[in-house]
Design an enzyme around this catalytic site. Sequence first.
Site, PDB file in Angstrom:
ATOM      1  N   ASN A  34      55.057 -91.298 -92.409  1.00 14.35           N
ATOM      2  CA  ASN A  34      53.601 -90.522 -92.795  1.00 14.35           C
ATOM      3  C   ASN A  34      53.282 -90.107 -91.459  1.00 14.35           C
ATOM      4  O   ASN A  34      52.960 -90.700 -90.555  1.00 14.35           O
ATOM      5  CB  ASN A  34      52.506 -91.384 -93.279  1.00 14.35           C
ATOM      6  CG  ASN A  34      52.839 -92.237 -94.641  1.00 14.35           C
ATOM      7  OD1 ASN A  34      53.348 -91.485 -95.499  1.00 14.35           O
ATOM      8  ND2 ASN A  34      52.975 -93.440 -94.644  1.00 14.35           N
ATOM      9  N   ARG A  59      44.286 -93.266-100.985  1.00 14.88           N
ATOM     10  CA  ARG A  59      45.386 -94.457-101.765  1.00 14.88           C
ATOM     11  C   ARG A  59      44.725 -95.642-100.788  1.00 14.88           C
ATOM     12  O   ARG A  59      44.420 -95.623 -99.687  1.00 14.88           O
ATOM     13  CB  ARG A  59      46.721 -93.875-101.284  1.00 14.88           C
ATOM     14  CG  ARG A  59      47.571 -94.700-101.702  1.00 14.88           C
ATOM     15  CD  ARG A  59      49.143 -94.299-101.656  1.00 14.88           C
ATOM     16  NE  ARG A  59      49.193 -92.917-102.333  1.00 14.88           N
ATOM     17  CZ  ARG A  59      50.237 -92.169-102.214  1.00 14.88           C
ATOM     18  NH1 ARG A  59      50.829 -92.113-101.198  1.00 14.88           N
ATOM     19  NH2 ARG A  59      50.333 -91.073-102.944  1.00 14.88           N
ATOM     20  N   ASP A  64      56.831 -82.277 -97.933  1.00 12.64           N
ATOM     21  CA  ASP A  64      55.191 -81.760 -98.197  1.00 12.64           C
ATOM     22  C   ASP A  64      54.979 -80.722 -97.024  1.00 12.64           C
ATOM     23  O   ASP A  64      53.662 -80.658 -96.565  1.00 12.64           O
ATOM     24  CB  ASP A  64      54.446 -82.985 -98.119  1.00 12.64           C
ATOM     25  CG  ASP A  64      54.754 -84.105 -99.122  1.00 12.64           C
ATOM     26  OD1 ASP A  64      55.183 -83.468-100.263  1.00 12.64           O
ATOM     27  OD2 ASP A  64      54.595 -85.262 -99.072  1.00 12.64           O
ATOM     28  N   ASP A  95      45.716 -89.289 -93.248  1.00 14.91           N
ATOM     29  CA  ASP A  95      47.029 -88.894 -93.718  1.00 14.91           C
ATOM     30  C   ASP A  95      47.171 -87.193 -93.575  1.00 14.91           C
ATOM     31  O   ASP A  95      46.203 -86.861 -93.943  1.00 14.91           O
ATOM     32  CB  ASP A  95      47.415 -89.195 -94.941  1.00 14.91           C
ATOM     33  CG  ASP A  95      48.859 -88.666 -95.471  1.00 14.91           C
ATOM     34  OD1 ASP A  95      49.042 -87.523 -95.522  1.00 14.91           O
ATOM     35  OD2 ASP A  95      49.843 -89.578 -95.766  1.00 14.91           O
TER      36      ASP A  95
END
Length: 177
Positions: free
Chosen positions: A86, A22, A119, A102
Amino acid sequence: MKSKTGDLVFVHAYKHNGKLYRSWEKVSIFEETENYIILINEEVLITEVTGRKWKTNEPAIWFFFKEDWYNIICMFKERGINYYCNLASPYIFEEGTVKYIDYDLDFKVFNDFSYKILDLKEFNRNRITWNYSRDIIEKVWKSVDEIKEKIKTKQKPFVHEYVNDIWNKYLELKNKD
């Protein structure tokens, strides 16, 4: 060469396998010190690894740290400030780009400081797929505990007044131009 307030930079998020997944374009530097960098997101273009592009919906302040295994986005929502954390490697800044890896786990922190951890399945899948070292796994879980403590005790940047002060200083600087 040291960057200065108002400089525009890219942000690149990588996965553990080294692949960019990203990127953010034209993010504005608010402040850089030896320990952290604060960025401002306003209608920033984001590109996913899939090629999908989209713009951020709301203004945000993004904190990156040289030592800590997370970065924190403070988002100005209609109902107040929300935070998105994050779990990630400390950042590096090179060639006009803030870069980090990440590590999948995220915190979604609401205006009232309640939160959800997101997640976990992705983290468990990727730690096996990409063979995260014991050291990385321990740093990620230690950071989860640090973030929980910062939220509970309302340490910066989990202080609405602090985030609003930064935003107001940014607007003052922006309006001088």
